[in-house]
Design a protein around this motif. Structure first.
Motif, mmCIF file in Angstrom:
data_model
loop_
_atom_site.group_PDB
_atom_site.id
_atom_site.type_symbol
_atom_site.label_atom_id
_atom_site.label_comp_id
_atom_site.label_asym_id
_atom_site.label_seq_id
_atom_site.Cartn_x
_atom_site.Cartn_y
_atom_site.Cartn_z
ATOM 1 N N THR A 91 6.492 33.782 -43.586
ATOM 2 C CA THR A 91 5.029 33.809 -43.485
ATOM 3 C C THR A 91 4.537 32.649 -42.631
ATOM 4 O OG1 THR A 91 4.743 34.900 -45.621
ATOM 5 C CG2 THR A 91 2.886 33.608 -44.787
ATOM 6 N N ALA A 92 3.788 32.974 -41.595
ATOM 7 C CA ALA A 92 3.311 31.956 -40.647
ATOM 8 C C ALA A 92 2.431 32.636 -39.612
ATOM 9 C CB ALA A 92 4.485 31.267 -39.959
ATOM 10 N N VAL A 93 1.774 31.801 -38.822
ATOM 11 C CA VAL A 93 1.149 32.291 -37.593
ATOM 12 C C VAL A 93 2.208 32.199 -36.498
ATOM 13 C CG1 VAL A 93 -0.671 31.959 -35.896
ATOM 14 C CG2 VAL A 93 -1.131 31.537 -38.324
ATOM 15 N N TYR A 94 2.395 33.306 -35.799
ATOM 16 C CA TYR A 94 3.402 33.366 -34.746
ATOM 17 C C TYR A 94 2.716 33.295 -33.382
ATOM 18 C CZ TYR A 94 7.103 34.420 -38.044
ATOM 19 O OH TYR A 94 8.027 34.331 -39.063
ATOM 20 N N TYR A 95 3.257 32.419 -32.535
ATOM 21 C CA TYR A 95 2.690 32.191 -31.210
ATOM 22 C C TYR A 95 3.720 32.528 -30.131
ATOM 23 C CZ TYR A 95 -0.655 29.247 -33.754
ATOM 24 O OH TYR A 95 -1.600 28.775 -34.629
ATOM 25 N N CYS A 96 3.262 33.136 -29.062
ATOM 26 C CA CYS A 96 4.130 33.226 -27.897
ATOM 27 C C CYS A 96 3.728 32.156 -26.905
ATOM 28 C CB CYS A 96 4.116 34.612 -27.275
ATOM 29 S SG CYS A 96 2.621 35.037 -26.382
ATOM 30 N N ALA A 97 4.672 31.776 -26.067
ATOM 31 C CA ALA A 97 4.451 30.705 -25.104
ATOM 32 C C ALA A 97 5.233 30.993 -23.834
ATOM 33 C CB ALA A 97 4.891 29.370 -25.693
ATOM 34 N N ALA A 98 4.711 30.491 -22.722
ATOM 35 C CA ALA A 98 5.331 30.712 -21.421
ATOM 36 C C ALA A 98 5.762 29.391 -20.807
ATOM 37 C CB ALA A 98 4.352 31.434 -20.491
ATOM 38 N N ASP A 99 6.964 29.396 -20.285
ATOM 39 C CA ASP A 99 7.551 28.223 -19.625
ATOM 40 C C ASP A 99 7.776 28.591 -18.167
ATOM 41 O OD1 ASP A 99 10.763 26.474 -20.071
ATOM 42 O OD2 ASP A 99 9.101 26.141 -18.682
ATOM 43 N N ASN A 100 7.226 27.809 -17.234
ATOM 44 C CA ASN A 100 7.357 28.167 -15.826
ATOM 45 C C ASN A 100 8.721 27.839 -15.248
ATOM 46 O OD1 ASN A 100 7.285 25.440 -15.420
ATOM 47 N ND2 ASN A 100 5.245 25.387 -14.535
ATOM 48 N N ASN A 101 9.657 27.426 -16.085
ATOM 49 C CA ASN A 101 11.043 27.255 -15.667
ATOM 50 C C ASN A 101 11.795 28.568 -15.923
ATOM 51 O OD1 ASN A 101 13.707 26.650 -15.264
ATOM 52 N ND2 ASN A 101 13.829 25.057 -16.820
#
Length: 125
Positions: A91-101
């Motif tokens: 149980t949590a808030v799930y985040y996506c993230a982008a890495d420009n590498n």
């Protein structure tokens, strides 16, 4: 600039499954490595999984234990997180993230350049 929008969260019973999606707009999605993080109440944000742009390399947090699978569809500008055998500890808030590498498989949130607003996942016992 990259905009990220997560979806697919919700309430599920222990042992159930969810598939999270994150749609990206803006810059060329295929050049970014994409990660998933999560943050439970009262806890710090933690790494869940990442898939690189180049070679589609994947890395998972130890607690995933083969329950989760990260994938991406560059034609749809979307990254997915398939979550099976969920427990209340997920149980949590799930985040996506982008890495420009494009080779990035980082576990640190500092390595990521753009973040979504998050989607809530609640697992009942």
């Amino acid at each position: 600039q990259v905009q990220l929008v997560e979806s697919g969260g919700g309430l599920v019973q222990a042992g159930g499954s969810l598939r999270l999606s994150c749609v990206a707009s803006g810059r060329v999605f295929s050049r970014y490595s994409m990660g998933w993080f999560r943050q439970a109440p009262g806890k710090e944000r933690e790494f869940v999984a990442v898939i690189s742009s180049s070679f589609r390399r994947t890395t998972y947090a130890d607690f995933v234990k083969a329950r989760f699978t990260i994938s991406r569809d560059d034609a749809k500008n979307t990254v997915y997180l398939q979550m099976n055998s969920l427990t209340p500890e997920d149980t949590a808030v799930y985040y996506c993230a982008a890495d420009n590498n494009p080779l990035g498989t980082g576990r640190s949130s500092n390595e990521y350049d753009y973040w979504g607003q998050g989607t809530q996942v609640t697992v009942s016992s």
